[in-house]
Each structure stands twice: as structure tokens, then as C-alpha cells.
Enzyme design. Sequence first.
Site, short mmCIF file in Angstrom:
data_model
loop_
_atom_site.label_atom_id
_atom_site.label_comp_id
_atom_site.label_asym_id
_atom_site.label_seq_id
_atom_site.Cartn_x
_atom_site.Cartn_y
_atom_site.Cartn_z
CD1 TRP A 1 -3.48 3.02 -2.31
CD2 TRP A 1 -5.61 2.97 -2.99
NE1 TRP A 1 -3.83 4.29 -2.70
CE2 TRP A 1 -5.13 4.29 -3.11
CE3 TRP A 1 -6.94 2.71 -3.33
CZ2 TRP A 1 -5.92 5.34 -3.58
CZ3 TRP A 1 -7.74 3.76 -3.79
CH2 TRP A 1 -7.22 5.04 -3.92
CG ASP A 2 -2.85 -3.25 1.74
OD1 ASP A 2 -2.58 -3.87 0.70
OD2 ASP A 2 -1.98 -2.88 2.54
CG LEU A 3 -8.37 -1.46 4.53
CD1 LEU A 3 -8.74 -0.23 5.34
CD2 LEU A 3 -8.64 -2.72 5.33
CG ASP B 1 -2.06 1.00 1.09
OD1 ASP B 1 -1.79 2.20 1.23
OD2 ASP B 1 -3.20 0.58 0.84
N GLY C 1 -8.91 -5.89 -0.67
CA GLY C 1 -9.51 -6.99 0.07
C GLY C 1 -10.97 -7.18 -0.28
#
Length: 403
Positions: free
Chosen positions: A164-166, A135, A169
Site C-alpha cells: 500500500w505504501d508503494l 502499511d 507513492g
Amino acid sequence: MPLQPLAGITVFENDSFVAGPSSCLALSQLGAEVIKIDPIKGGPDIDRWPLTADGASIYWGTLNRNKRSVAIDLRSEEGQELAQALITSPGENAGVFVENNVGRPFLADEVLRAKRADLIHVKVQGSADGGPGVDYTVNAETGIPLMTGPVDSPGPVNHVLPAWDLVCGQAAVTAVVMGLYHRAATGEGLYESIALKDVALAAVANLGWYTETLQPAGERAKQGNHIFGSFGASFRTADGRHVMITAITKRQWGNLVQVTGLEAVIDALQTSLETDFTLETNRYTYREILESLFKPWFAQRTAQQVAADLEGSGVLWGPYASAGEVAREALDSDQSGVLRSIESETLGTMLVGAQPIRVNDEYLTDAQPTVFGAETKAVLSERLGLDSAELGRLHDAGVIGGR
């Protein structure tokens, strides 16, 4: 009992950090059984901060709750075969795998699909070409940090939220559901890959921010706490607290002017500038002047007085709160909202978020902490039919860990 739309589905997970684990947490909150296959000593995030006073990872324990943890020596041939057998184990509602591996060829799609043709395999990557990315590096490449921060800040300003990770996901959740629908309709499996960088670039592009740079005005400058294209700013109260005020619509603007008693001042300013502040673009153009007019009203009132005056006024606002304040308020509440507390033998009291999708106005909750490796023997017995003697042999040989 809350609705569990994915009840009966089994998802196998082999990943670390945020995107993959957050996707599988969400799947578990929708009712899926999630079996997390970890290296025998834990993945690279097993000890990641934040930590408890005893050194247990709050990060790992929170993102990986509500899952069954299996610890296997993934460097040994026998351990690799166990992992493959679990992921491709039979069952109409099994054969779902989420991972973000690099350098584990025994978990490559072609290897696993040779053992189970209808496998739903979701791979999270850094970039679409197979290169690395997290991220923090991906966000730097989007252009966002050069729009973030105080107006007079010359360099980039990173945010602390792994946004961006979330988002990635949740894209992985969509990929799993898409795979399940595809398999139900055709009987075929699906290999789906999601690149973190693609997620970030697509999201920013879909907001129109890259198209904006092609216009005569060019690159967007830093805005500080102002809202781009509208009126919104943070204000300090008499007791040193801060509130965020927004006036995006004409009605919100009118309510703000009315509650602060600045109707005459605003009218005079509009006349002087020959402008109309009921138009959002004009409020943005003169944002600094407007901010200076509202600032004394907030500076003369405590946060409690501001809250009382704005309550029911139609002004769109929110108080700034520290993470600790949010946590204490949640613990003091009846916990019927999205934040809930659960007790863990390794982490103590945990504050976690329920699945934010409400069905018939009811949160889909989960309340099961995960202990690393605790389900190893139970899962291998249930899924692969291994008896106690074989499990004991594998444990003594160091192929499996946990309990």
C-alpha cells in the site's frame, strides 16, 4: 539520452519511510529535480534496516537516490524559515512540495500558500481523518491477512511487501502531475491529500473483494498458494526447488495438460466427475485433485529439466527465486533491463530499479546515489542566493548541516 518528460520541474520533499520517498524517486526518474529537505540529523528512517556492514541504511540510500539532500535544523526558527523559503522559492517550474509531516505547523498548507499562492502541495497521510497509519497497520484493516497463508493457518498472515505504501507513492506521482496540469491551465495551485488507508481500501474494493463478501458464500477462506477462482499452484521439483504454475485461460490449461502428458488421465477424471476442466471455475473447484495429479510430474524432474520442458510450451509459469539469486543474476547480466548497479561512497554497489515505464522500448534510467546533506550549501546558494559567508554562519550556528 533517455526522454525526461519532467525535466525543468523542481520538487521539494520533506518526508520519510516509503510512500513519499518512492513517489519523489519516481518523479526524479521522469526528469524532475528533487530536493529533499531533511532534519539536520536525519529523519526517522535515516538508520532504518537493511544496513550495510558499516551501519549505513540501504533503505534510505536506495529510496532517496537521485535526489539533492539538504540538511536543516527544522526545530530552530531560522531553519524553519529556510525550509519555507526553499519550498516557496520563485520559478515557473518550482513550487511543488511532497510531504507526510505530522506536527510541523510551519509546513502547513495555509502557511506555505501565503508565501506562494500557486503552490502544488501533496500531503501523504495515514488516514483521511488525520490519524496515524503505516502499511503494516493499514493492511491489517483491509482484510487481506485473513485471506493470506496456508489453508490450515488459524490466524492472520502478514506479507513483507509494503504494497500500500508503494501504491500510495504512485498515487502521489499522479497528484503531482495533476497539479502541474491544473496550474498550467489555470495558473492556480492545488492542495492534494492522499491517505494510505484510503488507497488500500479503494484498491481492494475495486477488485470486487468486498462485494464478494456480500454474496451467499460470504468471506473468502485462505487459499494457500492456489489462485482464487482459477487453477494455479506451486510445485516442488526433484532437486528441492519450487515453481509456480498457472492455467488461467483455456489455452494455458490445454498446454499444461499436453506438456505433462496427462491428457488421458484428465479426460477420465472429467468423465468420472461429470465436469469440464476447460472451464476456469471447474479447475478451481477441483484444484486439490488436479494439484495431486500434476505433482508427480514436477517431483520427478529437476528445476532445470522443468524449465527445459516448459520452454516454448505455452504454459504460464515462473521459478521461485531468492532475493540473493535475483541480485546475482542482475549483476551477471549486461544490465540493459530494469535492474541496474550503481556505485555509492556510503553503500558500495547498489542494485536499483530503473523507471519501469519504457519509452520507445527504452528504460528511463537514473544512476545517481545520494549522500545525506551533501547538497545543502549548493542548494541554498542556488535557490536563495546565500553567499559563502552566510552559509558559513548558518553552518557554525548549527542551522544547516552537510556540505
